[in-house]
Scaffold this motif. Structure first.
Motif, PDB file in Angstrom:
ATOM      1  N   GLY A  27       0.829  -1.194   0.000  1.00 59.53           N
ATOM      2  CA  GLY A  27       0.000   0.000   0.000  1.00 59.53           C
ATOM      3  C   GLY A  27       0.866   1.248   0.000  1.00 59.53           C
ATOM      4  O   GLY A  27       2.057   1.208   0.326  1.00 59.53           O
ATOM      5  N   LEU A  28       0.274   2.375  -0.367  1.00 56.85           N
ATOM      6  CA  LEU A  28       1.038   3.616  -0.444  1.00 56.85           C
ATOM      7  C   LEU A  28       1.627   4.033   0.894  1.00 56.85           C
ATOM      8  O   LEU A  28       2.703   4.625   0.934  1.00 56.85           O
ATOM      9  CB  LEU A  28       0.174   4.734  -1.026  1.00 56.85           C
ATOM     10  N   ALA A  29       0.982   3.724   2.006  1.00 54.64           N
ATOM     11  CA  ALA A  29       1.531   4.073   3.321  1.00 54.64           C
ATOM     12  C   ALA A  29       2.857   3.349   3.543  1.00 54.64           C
ATOM     13  O   ALA A  29       3.826   3.948   4.029  1.00 54.64           O
ATOM     14  CB  ALA A  29       0.539   3.731   4.427  1.00 54.64           C
ATOM     15  N   GLU A  30       2.923   2.073   3.176  1.00 53.71           N
ATOM     16  CA  GLU A  30       4.169   1.310   3.316  1.00 53.71           C
ATOM     17  C   GLU A  30       5.231   1.814   2.347  1.00 53.71           C
ATOM     18  O   GLU A  30       6.411   1.896   2.685  1.00 53.71           O
ATOM     19  CB  GLU A  30       3.912  -0.177   3.073  1.00 53.71           C
ATOM     20  N   VAL A  31       4.803   2.163   1.148  1.00 54.34           N
ATOM     21  CA  VAL A  31       5.730   2.694   0.146  1.00 54.34           C
ATOM     22  C   VAL A  31       6.311   4.014   0.638  1.00 54.34           C
ATOM     23  O   VAL A  31       7.525   4.246   0.571  1.00 54.34           O
ATOM     24  CB  VAL A  31       5.024   2.865  -1.219  1.00 54.34           C
ATOM     25  N   ASP A  32       5.456   4.892   1.142  1.00 51.58           N
ATOM     26  CA  ASP A  32       5.925   6.186   1.652  1.00 51.58           C
ATOM     27  C   ASP A  32       6.900   6.005   2.814  1.00 51.58           C
ATOM     28  O   ASP A  32       7.875   6.744   2.928  1.00 51.58           O
ATOM     29  CB  ASP A  32       4.748   7.056   2.079  1.00 51.58           C
ATOM     30  N   ALA A  33       6.667   5.015   3.662  1.00 50.54           N
ATOM     31  CA  ALA A  33       7.557   4.763   4.799  1.00 50.54           C
ATOM     32  C   ALA A  33       8.948   4.325   4.338  1.00 50.54           C
ATOM     33  O   ALA A  33       9.937   4.573   5.034  1.00 50.54           O
ATOM     34  CB  ALA A  33       6.951   3.703   5.721  1.00 50.54           C
ATOM     35  N   ALA A  34       9.043   3.692   3.181  1.00 47.09           N
ATOM     36  CA  ALA A  34      10.331   3.219   2.657  1.00 47.09           C
ATOM     37  C   ALA A  34      10.955   4.198   1.659  1.00 47.09           C
ATOM     38  O   ALA A  34      12.050   3.948   1.154  1.00 47.09           O
ATOM     39  CB  ALA A  34      10.147   1.857   1.988  1.00 47.09           C
ATOM     40  N   MET A  35      10.300   5.323   1.400  1.00 47.59           N
ATOM     41  CA  MET A  35      10.738   6.222   0.325  1.00 47.59           C
ATOM     42  C   MET A  35      12.145   6.773   0.546  1.00 47.59           C
ATOM     43  O   MET A  35      12.932   6.850  -0.399  1.00 47.59           O
ATOM     44  CB  MET A  35       9.741   7.363   0.139  1.00 47.59           C
ATOM     45  N   ALA A  36      12.505   7.158   1.769  1.00 52.58           N
ATOM     46  CA  ALA A  36      13.853   7.711   2.003  1.00 52.58           C
ATOM     47  C   ALA A  36      14.924   6.676   1.659  1.00 52.58           C
ATOM     48  O   ALA A  36      15.941   7.011   1.037  1.00 52.58           O
ATOM     49  CB  ALA A  36      13.994   8.171   3.447  1.00 52.58           C
ATOM     50  N   ARG A  37      14.701   5.422   2.034  1.00 50.21           N
ATOM     51  CA  ARG A  37      15.670   4.362   1.707  1.00 50.21           C
ATOM     52  C   ARG A  37      15.713   4.116   0.202  1.00 50.21           C
ATOM     53  O   ARG A  37      16.769   3.887  -0.387  1.00 50.21           O
ATOM     54  CB  ARG A  37      15.334   3.070   2.450  1.00 50.21           C
ATOM     55  N   HIS A  38      14.544   4.175  -0.446  1.00 47.27           N
ATOM     56  CA  HIS A  38      14.476   3.984  -1.895  1.00 47.27           C
ATOM     57  C   HIS A  38      15.229   5.104  -2.617  1.00 47.27           C
ATOM     58  O   HIS A  38      15.998   4.844  -3.549  1.00 47.27           O
ATOM     59  CB  HIS A  38      13.008   3.949  -2.340  1.00 47.27           C
ATOM     60  N   VAL A  39      15.035   6.344  -2.192  1.00 46.99           N
ATOM     61  CA  VAL A  39      15.709   7.477  -2.828  1.00 46.99           C
ATOM     62  C   VAL A  39      17.224   7.370  -2.627  1.00 46.99           C
ATOM     63  O   VAL A  39      17.993   7.630  -3.560  1.00 46.99           O
ATOM     64  CB  VAL A  39      15.159   8.818  -2.294  1.00 46.99           C
ATOM     65  N   ALA A  40      17.674   6.951  -1.439  1.00 47.31           N
ATOM     66  CA  ALA A  40      19.117   6.753  -1.205  1.00 47.31           C
ATOM     67  C   ALA A  40      19.652   5.678  -2.141  1.00 47.31           C
ATOM     68  O   ALA A  40      20.758   5.801  -2.686  1.00 47.31           O
ATOM     69  CB  ALA A  40      19.370   6.384   0.254  1.00 47.31           C
ATOM     70  N   TRP A  41      18.882   4.624  -2.344  1.00 50.72           N
ATOM     71  CA  TRP A  41      19.261   3.543  -3.260  1.00 50.72           C
ATOM     72  C   TRP A  41      19.378   4.082  -4.689  1.00 50.72           C
ATOM     73  O   TRP A  41      20.338   3.778  -5.404  1.00 50.72           O
ATOM     74  CB  TRP A  41      18.210   2.435  -3.161  1.00 50.72           C
ATOM     75  N   LEU A  42      18.405   4.897  -5.115  1.00 48.83           N
ATOM     76  CA  LEU A  42      18.462   5.504  -6.443  1.00 48.83           C
ATOM     77  C   LEU A  42      19.686   6.408  -6.582  1.00 48.83           C
ATOM     78  O   LEU A  42      20.393   6.354  -7.594  1.00 48.83           O
ATOM     79  CB  LEU A  42      17.197   6.332  -6.715  1.00 48.83           C
ATOM     80  N   GLU A  43      19.934   7.244  -5.583  1.00 43.54           N
ATOM     81  CA  GLU A  43      21.076   8.158  -5.630  1.00 43.54           C
ATOM     82  C   GLU A  43      22.394   7.402  -5.770  1.00 43.54           C
ATOM     83  O   GLU A  43      23.286   7.825  -6.509  1.00 43.54           O
ATOM     84  CB  GLU A  43      21.090   9.053  -4.396  1.00 43.54           C
ATOM     85  N   ALA A  76      19.186  -8.485 -10.663  1.00 42.31           N
ATOM     86  CA  ALA A  76      19.810  -8.662  -9.341  1.00 42.31           C
ATOM     87  C   ALA A  76      19.903  -7.324  -8.607  1.00 42.31           C
ATOM     88  O   ALA A  76      19.671  -7.247  -7.405  1.00 42.31           O
ATOM     89  CB  ALA A  76      21.187  -9.305  -9.487  1.00 42.31           C
ATOM     90  N   LEU A  77      20.242  -6.282  -9.326  1.00 44.83           N
ATOM     91  CA  LEU A  77      20.337  -4.951  -8.731  1.00 44.83           C
ATOM     92  C   LEU A  77      18.975  -4.453  -8.266  1.00 44.83           C
ATOM     93  O   LEU A  77      18.821  -3.980  -7.146  1.00 44.83           O
ATOM     94  CB  LEU A  77      20.938  -3.970  -9.748  1.00 44.83           C
ATOM     95  N   VAL A  78      17.975  -4.581  -9.113  1.00 46.72           N
ATOM     96  CA  VAL A  78      16.627  -4.117  -8.777  1.00 46.72           C
ATOM     97  C   VAL A  78      16.076  -4.867  -7.578  1.00 46.72           C
ATOM     98  O   VAL A  78      15.338  -4.304  -6.759  1.00 46.72           O
ATOM     99  CB  VAL A  78      15.710  -4.218 -10.005  1.00 46.72           C
ATOM    100  N   ALA A  79      16.473  -6.109  -7.395  1.00 44.21           N
ATOM    101  CA  ALA A  79      16.015  -6.895  -6.247  1.00 44.21           C
ATOM    102  C   ALA A  79      16.500  -6.316  -4.921  1.00 44.21           C
ATOM    103  O   ALA A  79      15.972  -6.642  -3.865  1.00 44.21           O
ATOM    104  CB  ALA A  79      16.458  -8.345  -6.393  1.00 44.21           C
ATOM    105  N   THR A  80      17.525  -5.433  -4.951  1.00 41.57           N
ATOM    106  CA  THR A  80      18.050  -4.834  -3.712  1.00 41.57           C
ATOM    107  C   THR A  80      17.320  -3.548  -3.342  1.00 41.57           C
ATOM    108  O   THR A  80      17.618  -2.946  -2.315  1.00 41.57           O
ATOM    109  CB  THR A  80      19.556  -4.543  -3.825  1.00 41.57           C
ATOM    110  N   ASP A  81      16.357  -3.117  -4.154  1.00 39.60           N
ATOM    111  CA  ASP A  81      15.603  -1.889  -3.873  1.00 39.60           C
ATOM    112  C   ASP A  81      14.786  -2.083  -2.600  1.00 39.60           C
ATOM    113  O   ASP A  81      14.022  -3.030  -2.483  1.00 39.60           O
ATOM    114  CB  ASP A  81      14.681  -1.586  -5.045  1.00 39.60           C
ATOM    115  N   PRO A  82      14.977  -1.157  -1.629  1.00 37.12           N
ATOM    116  CA  PRO A  82      14.203  -1.284  -0.381  1.00 37.12           C
ATOM    117  C   PRO A  82      12.720  -1.126  -0.622  1.00 37.12           C
ATOM    118  O   PRO A  82      11.898  -1.491   0.116  1.00 37.12           O
ATOM    119  CB  PRO A  82      14.731  -0.165   0.494  1.00 37.12           C
TER     120      PRO A  82
END
Length: 82
Positions: A27-43, A76-82
């Motif tokens: 759900g979007l609430a769970e996605v939003d909670a992980a967004m900072a980690r996801h953005v760090a992963w993208l960076e 394999a890389l995409v599988a590491t996305d938080p």
């Protein structure tokens, strides 16, 4: 994120580009909670030269990333996305 990825070779000729398209599985609430980690992963992916472009889908159902690399390596890389 402790796992480091191999930077792409300096000579980009012959390096495949792969598009990774993802769909949200939470759900979007769970996605939003992980967004900072996801953005760090993208960076990190951009800093290492692996990611070329990225963006979310509209409506907000997932995202798309253009990566340098071949299919299995990108999966394999995409599988590491938080």
């Amino acid at each position: 994120m402790s796992q480091r990825r191999r930077p792409p070779p300096d000579d980009k000729r012959g390096v495949a580009d792969t598009v990774s398209s993802s769909s949200l599985r939470s759900g979007l609430a769970e996605v939003d909670a992980a967004m900072a980690r996801h953005v760090a992963w993208l960076e990190l992916g951009f800093a290492e030269g692996v990611f070329v472009a990225a963006g979310r889908r509209d409506p907000r159902t997932g995202g798309v990333i253009l990566c340098r690399g071949a299919g299995a390596e990108v999966e394999a890389l995409v599988a590491t996305d938080p």
